[in-house]
Write an enzyme that holds these catalytic residues in place. Structure first.
Site, short mmCIF file in Angstrom:
data_model
loop_
_atom_site.label_atom_id
_atom_site.label_comp_id
_atom_site.label_asym_id
_atom_site.label_seq_id
_atom_site.Cartn_x
_atom_site.Cartn_y
_atom_site.Cartn_z
N GLN A 102 0.84 -1.21 0.00
CA GLN A 102 0.00 0.00 0.00
C GLN A 102 0.87 1.25 0.00
OE1 GLN A 102 -2.73 -0.44 3.33
NE2 GLN A 102 -4.10 -1.68 2.07
N ARG A 107 3.80 7.42 -5.29
CA ARG A 107 4.86 7.42 -6.30
C ARG A 107 5.85 8.55 -6.17
NH1 ARG A 107 0.22 7.46 -10.60
NH2 ARG A 107 -0.65 8.60 -8.84
N GLU A 113 14.59 -0.84 -1.41
CA GLU A 113 14.07 -1.92 -0.58
C GLU A 113 15.08 -3.06 -0.43
OE1 GLU A 113 10.28 -3.44 -1.91
OE2 GLU A 113 10.04 -4.70 -0.14
N ARG A 187 11.54 -17.23 -2.41
CA ARG A 187 10.78 -16.23 -1.64
C ARG A 187 9.30 -16.24 -1.95
NH1 ARG A 187 12.14 -10.49 -4.61
NH2 ARG A 187 12.04 -11.23 -6.74
N HIS A 205 5.70 18.24 1.26
CA HIS A 205 4.43 18.36 0.54
C HIS A 205 3.83 16.97 0.28
CE1 HIS A 205 1.41 19.32 -2.38
NE2 HIS A 205 2.04 18.63 -3.32
N HIS A 209 0.46 14.79 1.88
CA HIS A 209 -0.51 14.08 1.02
C HIS A 209 -0.63 12.62 1.48
CE1 HIS A 209 -2.80 13.11 -2.56
NE2 HIS A 209 -1.97 12.12 -2.82
N ARG A 214 -3.42 8.25 4.50
CA ARG A 214 -3.17 7.04 5.27
C ARG A 214 -3.44 7.17 6.77
NH1 ARG A 214 -3.50 3.06 1.48
NH2 ARG A 214 -2.34 3.72 -0.35
#
Ligand SMILES: Cc1cc2nc3c(=O)[nH]c(=O)nc-3n(C[C@H](O)[C@H](O)[C@H](O)COP(=O)(O)OP(=O)(O)OC[C@H]3O[C@@H](n4cnc5c(N)ncnc54)[C@H](O)[C@@H]3O)c2cc1C
Length: 314
Positions: A102, A107, A113, A187, A205, A209, A214
């Site tokens: 989520q 973007r 990661e 995995r 900014h 958002h 969230r």
């Protein structure tokens, strides 16, 4: 030309904007869920960088705190967003895959990661607390109803089964690795409650958002907890901008044209239900039962937030 304006924004020689309270938080893990965390790795700027950037546009130097606060609130109210982009945060986070799925939808963030192709996934999996396992919501098709308790045996069964399933999956993962299956394939047997980690860099900014979407009660509870942990850090970093964000976005109620007309009718003395119906905000079906979703119920929710009372006849 630009140089002159930039020089005018500072009465003293330019120096890096730091925040001693925030500096103390760098490297501190804010625990989230059973094995997750949010940790501030680095930051750039603060309230004064917003002011500094905005005053380049307006061409005037440093002012008093009250004037700076007024300027930040003005910028927020009028969607003059670019000065807020001058502040940046870099977080390290660990969250279950389903939460990461989520968060990754936002973007405007830079992400790096943990690679499960390159390294072995650690054996951390998420088991919700008992109180977090409640029934499907009847009004929000995407979420649970935190008030609607499930029988204790169902909650216990779910927790035990997920634990067993996670352990079995990890055993299969380990067996696959031992058998020579490459990490990038092995995995795929791990369930979505396993944890991943990343570095996550965002400007203020886009942070606002993200938090708006969230922290909202409609967001998945697990993801909300990550947003709320980040909000704690952001509040310390930019107290004035965060307050403006709360006032003008997070806690603000936005009305559509139909809703504004209905409010106008109410101010002129009409009942809530008449005002809603007259303006096409349908509350009841033909058979007299109340709609659970749609513009009517959403108007109810907004008015209940405003008035803190139940708007619908029961
Ligand atoms: C409660 C909730 C439920 C959701 N349910 C679902 C679901 O069921 N299925 C699903 O797929 N997603 C779902 N989402 C994800 C949602 O659709 C958005 O992808 C996510 O919230 C990111 O929002 P964003 O695009 O505004 O943010 P960001 O990606 O951070 O973008 C910020 C802003 O930049 C602009 N922007 C960025 N990229 C583009 C672009 N390519 N084109 C135009 N403008 C751009 C837009 O103005 C955007 O609002 C859900 C989100 C929430 C909060």
């Amino acid at each position: 030309m630009v140089q002159n304006n930039i020089e005018k924004t500072s009465d003293t020689p330019m120096q890096r904007i730091t925040n001693s309270e925030l500096d103390k938080l760098i490297g501190v893990k804010f625990p989230v869920l059973d094995h997750g965390f949010v940790m501030l790795v680095d930051y750039m700027g603060g309230d004064s960088s917003i002011v500094q950037a905005a005053r380049v546009s307006y061409g005037s130097g440093t002012k008093t705190f009250r004037e700076d606060e007024g300027l930040i609130r003005y910028l927020m109210r009028h969607d003059h967003t670019t000065p807020f982009e001058m502040v940046e945060f870099k977080f390290a986070m660990r969250m279950p895959f389903f939460v990461a799925r989520q968060i990754v939808r936002h973007r405007t963030v830079s992400i790096n990661e943990y690679s499960a192709r390159y390294s072995v996934v650690p054996d951390f999996y998420y088991i919700p607390e008992k109180d977090d396992i409640t029934a499907q919501s009847a009004t929000n098709r995407q979420g649970r109803d935190s008030e609607k308790k499930l029988p204790n045996e169902v909650v216990e069964w779910f927790r035990n089964s997920v634990t067993e399933h996670s352990k079995d999956s990890y055993s299969l993962y380990e067996k696959a690795l031992e058998s020579g299956i490459p990490r990038e394939l092995a995995r795929m047997v791990l369930p979505l409650n396993y944890y991943t980690e990343w570095y996550w860099k965002i400007n203020l900014h886009n942070m606002f958002h993200f938090l708006q979407l969230r922290i909202d009660p409609h967001a998945q509870e697990e993801t909300r907890r990550y947003a709320m942990a980040m909000a704690e850090i952001v509040k310390i970093a930019v107290p004035v901008a965060y307050k403006a964000f709360e006032d003008f976005s997070l806690h603000a109620v936005r009305f559509s044209e139909k809703e504004s007309m209905a409010v106008k009718d109410m101010l002129n003395g009409a009942s809530f239900e008449d005002s809603a119906n007259r303006n096409g905000l349908r509350l009841y079906k033909e058979d007299g039962t109340a709609f659970k979703t749609g513009e009517g119920p959403e108007f109810i929710q907004k008015m209940e937030r405003l008035t803190k009372r139940n708007m619908l006849r029961v």
